[in-house]
Design a protein around this motif. Structure first.
Motif, PDB file in Angstrom:
ATOM      1  N   ASN A   1       0.850  -1.194   0.000  1.00 41.12           N
ATOM      2  CA  ASN A   1       0.000   0.000   0.000  1.00 41.12           C
ATOM      3  C   ASN A   1       0.880   1.235   0.000  1.00 41.12           C
ATOM      4  OD1 ASN A   1       0.725   0.276   2.942  1.00 41.12           O
ATOM      5  ND2 ASN A   1      -0.620  -1.512   3.094  1.00 41.12           N
ATOM      6  N   ILE A   2       0.285   2.364  -0.292  1.00 44.46           N
ATOM      7  CA  ILE A   2       0.987   3.645  -0.224  1.00 44.46           C
ATOM      8  C   ILE A   2       0.159   4.589   0.631  1.00 44.46           C
ATOM      9  CG2 ILE A   2       1.801   5.663  -1.501  1.00 44.46           C
ATOM     10  CD1 ILE A   2       3.532   3.252  -1.992  1.00 44.46           C
ATOM     11  N   GLY A   3       0.716   4.982   1.775  1.00 44.49           N
ATOM     12  CA  GLY A   3       0.053   5.916   2.677  1.00 44.49           C
ATOM     13  C   GLY A   3       0.821   7.222   2.750  1.00 44.49           C
ATOM     14  N   THR A   4       0.674   7.912   3.874  1.00 42.23           N
ATOM     15  CA  THR A   4       1.266   9.248   4.002  1.00 42.23           C
ATOM     16  C   THR A   4       2.501   9.292   4.895  1.00 42.23           C
ATOM     17  OG1 THR A   4      -0.229   9.747   5.857  1.00 42.23           O
ATOM     18  CG2 THR A   4      -0.973  10.350   3.649  1.00 42.23           C
ATOM     19  N   ASP A   5       2.793   8.198   5.600  1.00 46.21           N
ATOM     20  CA  ASP A   5       3.922   8.235   6.534  1.00 46.21           C
ATOM     21  C   ASP A   5       5.241   8.377   5.792  1.00 46.21           C
ATOM     22  OD1 ASP A   5       4.515   8.296   9.232  1.00 46.21           O
ATOM     23  OD2 ASP A   5       5.181   6.221   9.265  1.00 46.21           O
ATOM     24  N   HIS A   6       6.174   9.117   6.343  1.00 42.12           N
ATOM     25  CA  HIS A   6       7.539   9.312   5.828  1.00 42.12           C
ATOM     26  C   HIS A   6       7.620  10.245   4.616  1.00 42.12           C
ATOM     27  CE1 HIS A   6       8.915   6.274   8.567  1.00 42.12           C
ATOM     28  NE2 HIS A   6       8.148   5.348   8.019  1.00 42.12           N
ATOM     29  N   ILE A   7       6.494  10.787   4.172  1.00 43.66           N
ATOM     30  CA  ILE A   7       6.532  11.667   2.998  1.00 43.66           C
ATOM     31  C   ILE A   7       7.422  12.877   3.255  1.00 43.66           C
ATOM     32  CG2 ILE A   7       5.128  13.292   1.659  1.00 43.66           C
ATOM     33  CD1 ILE A   7       2.952  11.185   1.557  1.00 43.66           C
ATOM     34  N   SER A   8       7.305  13.480   4.442  1.00 40.58           N
ATOM     35  CA  SER A   8       8.113  14.675   4.738  1.00 40.58           C
ATOM     36  C   SER A   8       9.595  14.353   4.770  1.00 40.58           C
ATOM     37  CB  SER A   8       7.677  15.286   6.078  1.00 40.58           C
ATOM     38  OG  SER A   8       7.886  14.377   7.141  1.00 40.58           O
ATOM     39  N   GLU A   9       9.936  13.116   5.202  1.00 44.11           N
ATOM     40  CA  GLU A   9      11.347  12.725   5.253  1.00 44.11           C
ATOM     41  C   GLU A   9      11.951  12.594   3.857  1.00 44.11           C
ATOM     42  OE1 GLU A   9      11.950   9.442   8.277  1.00 44.11           O
ATOM     43  OE2 GLU A   9       9.792   9.767   8.423  1.00 44.11           O
ATOM     44  N   HIS A  10      11.096  12.341   2.858  1.00 45.15           N
ATOM     45  CA  HIS A  10      11.562  12.214   1.480  1.00 45.15           C
ATOM     46  C   HIS A  10      11.448  13.524   0.707  1.00 45.15           C
ATOM     47  CE1 HIS A  10      12.253   7.848   1.226  1.00 45.15           C
ATOM     48  NE2 HIS A  10      11.298   7.761   2.131  1.00 45.15           N
ATOM     49  N   GLY A  11      10.844  14.546   1.323  1.00 41.66           N
ATOM     50  CA  GLY A  11      10.714  15.822   0.643  1.00 41.66           C
ATOM     51  C   GLY A  11       9.536  15.899  -0.308  1.00 41.66           C
ATOM     52  N   GLY A  12       8.548  15.032  -0.123  1.00 39.35           N
ATOM     53  CA  GLY A  12       7.363  15.105  -0.967  1.00 39.35           C
ATOM     54  C   GLY A  12       6.857  13.738  -1.381  1.00 39.35           C
ATOM     55  N   THR A  13       5.593  13.712  -1.832  1.00 41.72           N
ATOM     56  CA  THR A  13       4.947  12.453  -2.194  1.00 41.72           C
ATOM     57  C   THR A  13       5.634  11.754  -3.351  1.00 41.72           C
ATOM     58  OG1 THR A  13       2.815  13.327  -1.429  1.00 41.72           O
ATOM     59  CG2 THR A  13       2.749  11.409  -2.880  1.00 41.72           C
ATOM     60  N   SER A  14       6.010  12.512  -4.388  1.00 39.06           N
ATOM     61  CA  SER A  14       6.622  11.888  -5.567  1.00 39.06           C
ATOM     62  C   SER A  14       7.939  11.215  -5.211  1.00 39.06           C
ATOM     63  CB  SER A  14       6.826  12.922  -6.675  1.00 39.06           C
ATOM     64  OG  SER A  14       7.698  13.956  -6.250  1.00 39.06           O
ATOM     65  N   ASN A  15       8.733  11.840  -4.355  1.00 42.49           N
ATOM     66  CA  ASN A  15       9.999  11.222  -3.933  1.00 42.49           C
ATOM     67  C   ASN A  15       9.754   9.946  -3.141  1.00 42.49           C
ATOM     68  OD1 ASN A  15      11.438  13.283  -5.117  1.00 42.49           O
ATOM     69  ND2 ASN A  15      11.761  14.422  -3.228  1.00 42.49           N
ATOM     70  N   TYR A  16       8.722   9.978  -2.311  1.00 42.81           N
ATOM     71  CA  TYR A  16       8.366   8.798  -1.516  1.00 42.81           C
ATOM     72  C   TYR A  16       7.951   7.639  -2.428  1.00 42.81           C
ATOM     73  CZ  TYR A  16       5.757   5.965   1.902  1.00 42.81           C
ATOM     74  OH  TYR A  16       5.288   4.942   2.690  1.00 42.81           O
ATOM     75  N   ILE A  17       7.104   7.936  -3.391  1.00 43.30           N
ATOM     76  CA  ILE A  17       6.658   6.908  -4.332  1.00 43.30           C
ATOM     77  C   ILE A  17       7.822   6.399  -5.178  1.00 43.30           C
ATOM     78  CG2 ILE A  17       5.234   6.511  -6.392  1.00 43.30           C
ATOM     79  CD1 ILE A  17       3.103   8.294  -5.094  1.00 43.30           C
ATOM     80  N   ASN A  18       8.689   7.302  -5.601  1.00 44.63           N
ATOM     81  CA  ASN A  18       9.856   6.889  -6.394  1.00 44.63           C
ATOM     82  C   ASN A  18      10.787   5.972  -5.608  1.00 44.63           C
ATOM     83  OD1 ASN A  18       9.065   8.234  -8.714  1.00 44.63           O
ATOM     84  ND2 ASN A  18      10.155  10.116  -8.183  1.00 44.63           N
ATOM     85  N   ALA A  19      10.874   6.215  -4.297  1.00 45.35           N
ATOM     86  CA  ALA A  19      11.699   5.339  -3.458  1.00 45.35           C
ATOM     87  C   ALA A  19      11.112   3.930  -3.449  1.00 45.35           C
ATOM     88  CB  ALA A  19      11.771   5.891  -2.038  1.00 45.35           C
ATOM     89  N   LYS A  20       9.806   3.831  -3.269  1.00 42.78           N
ATOM     90  CA  LYS A  20       9.145   2.520  -3.300  1.00 42.78           C
ATOM     91  C   LYS A  20       9.287   1.870  -4.675  1.00 42.78           C
ATOM     92  CE  LYS A  20       7.153   2.631   0.866  1.00 42.78           C
ATOM     93  NZ  LYS A  20       7.554   1.707   1.940  1.00 42.78           N
TER      94      LYS A  20
END
Length: 504
Positions: free
Chosen positions: A213-232
């Protein structure tokens, strides 16, 4: 270097397949280890310099040399490097070199193992343990690596490493080597977004990747939603076979153009392995319905179990053999861990995101006969946006909420609590604030009556609490047990007092 397949390399051998420039000679020296931590340097080690968010490894070069470093690797030039006396090796990316070198020293163990990596905002720990449990019952020697520790065939082992979901490469690659030497054939690991984005799995071959799943946790640590999704998405791209949640639209979008094989699980009609919620829970695979005898609570665990079953199918096991052990699945420590006494039930759960706490509360509402009392807080120095969301969710599903501290870290606990209560509905009057988590747990359990459920959310298996004053021993599970004991003692005293009053 590690275990039975000890690797001994000259510096020149290690560098021959890697782009670099070298200042200084002495490349014919044997290397005995590699690290990015100067305190871990021993005689014959290479010290890899990285510039972190708050610390620059270049400041510790002198310490590393004094510790016995035979070479320094970095991704930028160093002034006055002629005076160091050992080779300075400049590479395009220190982090990737560290990953490559650690894998090479360990003998590239992932090439000889079946590696399953699970990512997602919620459920990673549960799914990895479910996969491990079924593999063990099928006679497969398996290691599970993640948030709750390192387990081989279900038994936790001691391994000196940082307390991280996905281990840094200088600990991770030797661990794979150790597992291989111990006869382990399958590795099931949690792949955190931070672990993926920082390259901890770059030189680990992944046979099966799983996206829950993709939620909202850790988004700020990655600097934004797109960076978080790209990490996954790094896991999507590097896995030979990929498994994803068909019920999660973001997961579907992330995998729709995948080049490798992709299999979907979920309740959606287009799922390859489908959970059907009728009178009896059922699983549909290849158009055939089977009973799904799951004993762990929560609809979210139905999907977690389906994800685990899908992994086993892709490993080549027959569904009939897999389903024999589904009813035996047990939740890992700190996941809906249950304590009962005198008609009240206490659950300790790791839920620390909006999605997770909503899923847990909904599950408990379905079985609660009385009030649902929730104790929770939010971590400091983390995503502030989720705090009010979690307050809204807690007030929506709970009869009574006690807002407390989680791991405030360097933040003021009162400010974190204030952020949380901004999300409470105006007409919700069942809220109390108690910054001391120990007191909050005892308050909640003292309030509970016959038929009530108390949920203690956020820390689950954790054994410490991180505050601005330091890290202290603290366990929600142990505090829940103590609170239940004190409640029982107090009830006994009250009973004796009443009996004494009646006699008089």
């Amino acid at each position: 270097m590690f275990g039975k397949e000890r690797v001994v390399l000259l510096i020149s051998e290690l560098l021959k397949d890697w782009p670099c420039t070298v200042v200084g000679d002495k490349l014919g020296v044997f290397v005995s280890g590699i690290t990015e931590h100067s305190a871990n340097v021993k005689q014959g080690f290479i010290f890899v310099v990285r510039k972190g968010a708050s610390v620059d490894g270049a400041c510790y070069i002198k310490e590393a040399i004094e510790g016995g470093a035979v070479a320094i690797v970095m991704d930028r030039s160093l002034n006055n490097c002629q005076t160091i006396g050992i080779p300075i090796i400049t590479v395009p990316d220190s982090r990737r070199f560290l990953s490559y070198a650690c894998a090479r020293f360990a003998g590239n163990p992932s090439e000889q193992l079946s590696v399953i990596a699970v990512t997602g905002t919620n459920g990673k720990t549960t799914v990895t343990h479910f996969v491990g449990q079924i593999l063990n019952r099928l006679g497969v020697r398996t290691a599970v690596i993640g948030t709750t520790g390192i387990f081989i065939d279900g038994k936790k082992i001691d391994y000196k490493a940082p307390d991280m979901t996905t281990l840094p490469v200088e600990f991770f690659q030797p661990l794979l080597r150790k597992c291989l030497d111990d006869g382990v054939t399958h590795i099931v690991l949690e792949a955190s977004s931070l672990g993926l984005s920082t390259g901890r799995l770059d030189h680990c071959e992944i046979d099966i990747g799983v996206l829950l799943n993709i939620g909202t946790d850790h988004i700020s640590e990655h600097g934004g939603t797109s960076n978080y999704i790209n990490a996954k998405k790094k896991l999507v791209d590097k896995s030979k076979i990929f498994i994803a949640n068909r019920d999660d639209e973001v997961c579907v979008k992330m995998t729709e153009s995948i080049a490798n094989k992709c299999i979907y699980f979920g309740t959606h009609s287009l799922s390859d392995i489908r959970v059907l919620r009728e009178e009896n829970l059922q699983l549909i695979y290849r158009n055939e319905k089977r009973d799904f005898p799951l004993s762990v609570p929560g609809q979210f665990n139905e999907l977690n179990s389906a994800a685990a079953i899908t992994v086993l199918l892709e490993l080549g096991f027959e569904l009939e053999n897999i389903m024999k052990y589904v009813s035996e699945l047990m939740l890992p420590e700190g996941r809906l861990q249950c304590f009962e006494q005198d008609g009240i039930t206490v659950y300790v759960d790791f839920a620390h995101t909006p999605d997770a706490i909503e899923a847990v509360l909904l599950s408990l509402l379905g079985i609660c006969k009385g009030k649902l009392i929730t104790v929770f807080g939010c971590g400091g120095n983390r995503d502030k946006g989720k705090r009010a969301q979690m307050g809204t969710i807690a007030s929506l599903y709970s009869s009574h909420v006690i807002v407390t501290s989680d791991n405030p870290r360097s933040e003021d606990p009162h400010l974190i609590i204030n952020d949380i209560i901004q999300g409470f509905h105006d007409d919700f009057n069942g809220v109390e604030v108690e910054p001391d988590r120990r007191h909050a747990i005892h308050m909640a359990i003292a309030l509970a009556l016959d038929g009530d459920i108390v949920l203690i959310a956020g820390k689950g298996h954790e054994k410490t609490q991180q505050t601005s004053d330091g890290v202290f021993l603290f366990s929600d599970q142990e505090e829940a047990k103590k609170a239940l004991f004190h409640r029982q003692v107090n009830q006994g005293r009250n009973l004796l007092s009443n009996q004494f009053t009646d006699v008089n």
